[in-house]
Design a protein around this motif. Sequence first.
Motif, PDB file in Angstrom:
ATOM      1  N   ASP A  80      11.756   5.631   2.001  1.00  0.00           N
ATOM      2  CA  ASP A  80      13.049   6.243   1.680  1.00  0.00           C
ATOM      3  C   ASP A  80      14.105   5.997   2.763  1.00  0.00           C
ATOM      4  N   ASP A 123      16.036   3.562   4.099  1.00  0.00           N
ATOM      5  CA  ASP A 123      17.344   2.935   3.879  1.00  0.00           C
ATOM      6  C   ASP A 123      18.257   3.812   3.029  1.00  0.00           C
ATOM      7  N   ARG A 124      17.717   4.404   1.985  1.00  0.00           N
ATOM      8  CA  ARG A 124      18.543   5.237   1.110  1.00  0.00           C
ATOM      9  C   ARG A 124      18.979   6.516   1.819  1.00  0.00           C
ATOM     10  N   THR A 163      19.515   6.855   4.990  1.00  0.00           N
ATOM     11  CA  THR A 163      20.569   6.431   5.917  1.00  0.00           C
ATOM     12  C   THR A 163      21.888   6.221   5.168  1.00  0.00           C
ATOM     13  N   GLU A 164      21.809   5.639   3.989  1.00  0.00           N
ATOM     14  CA  GLU A 164      23.001   5.412   3.163  1.00  0.00           C
ATOM     15  C   GLU A 164      23.630   6.746   2.723  1.00  0.00           C
ATOM     16  N   ILE A 165      22.812   7.686   2.317  1.00  0.00           N
ATOM     17  CA  ILE A 165      23.309   9.005   1.891  1.00  0.00           C
ATOM     18  C   ILE A 165      23.986   9.712   3.062  1.00  0.00           C
ATOM     19  N   LYS A 178      20.050   5.245  11.642  1.00  0.00           N
ATOM     20  CA  LYS A 178      18.796   4.801  11.046  1.00  0.00           C
ATOM     21  C   LYS A 178      17.631   5.046  12.007  1.00  0.00           C
ATOM     22  N   GLU A 194      15.552  13.477  -6.027  1.00  0.00           N
ATOM     23  CA  GLU A 194      15.727  12.239  -6.772  1.00  0.00           C
ATOM     24  C   GLU A 194      15.885  12.534  -8.255  1.00  0.00           C
ATOM     25  N   THR A 210      15.824   7.642  -8.280  1.00  0.00           N
ATOM     26  CA  THR A 210      16.884   7.325  -7.323  1.00  0.00           C
ATOM     27  C   THR A 210      17.143   8.522  -6.421  1.00  0.00           C
ATOM     28  N   LEU A 211      17.060   8.308  -5.113  1.00  0.00           N
ATOM     29  CA  LEU A 211      17.369   9.376  -4.167  1.00  0.00           C
ATOM     30  C   LEU A 211      18.855   9.687  -4.218  1.00  0.00           C
ATOM     31  N   ILE A 212      19.162  10.982  -4.331  1.00  0.00           N
ATOM     32  CA  ILE A 212      20.557  11.403  -4.430  1.00  0.00           C
ATOM     33  C   ILE A 212      20.938  12.419  -3.364  1.00  0.00           C
ATOM     34  N   MET A 236      24.844  13.022  -2.557  1.00  0.00           N
ATOM     35  CA  MET A 236      25.838  11.977  -2.835  1.00  0.00           C
ATOM     36  C   MET A 236      27.012  12.589  -3.604  1.00  0.00           C
TER      37      MET A 236
END
Length: 163
Positions: free
Chosen positions: A13, A15-16, A18-20, A33, A51, A55-57, A96
């Motif tokens: 999980d 990368d996602r 870190t993006e969130i 990261k 999720e 998809t992780l939200i 998100m």
Amino acid sequence: MSEVIVRSVRPEDLDRVTEIEAACFPPAEAASKQSFIARIAAFPESFLVAEINGTLIGFINGCATNNSVIYDEMFHSTQHHVPDARNLSVFGLNVMPEYRKQGIAAQLMRHFIQAARETGRQSVILTCKDRLVYYYESFGYVNNGISKSTHGGAQWFDMTLIL
């Protein structure tokens, strides 16, 4: 809306997550990261993700501590995590933007509070900005005033939920 699943974080999980984080916090406040790599390894039991359809939200995470408030160094090093400590901290509650106002953050918080109870914690602690004090009070947190934390150059408020 599809069913929201709340579960413990997994290494894949990263990368996602870190993006969130980057979508939810200004750069000066967002964890890196590298920080997430360390957190996932150190305290996956207090790092929950939400999720929908795989998809992780969103996510919530924090270390266990015997301190009654969060101090800035805690955000930067997992050495402050004490597995059998009396308190569980919240470093971030992130959803998100396109999934906000649907109760997902509340689901994450309720699961986190339940996990704290199940592991025998005495309280959950967090810092938040002024505009979010009322939101956290809705879960039973008490505002303890302006925090000594200056993380990211912002003003924070110390909040405590006694379990």
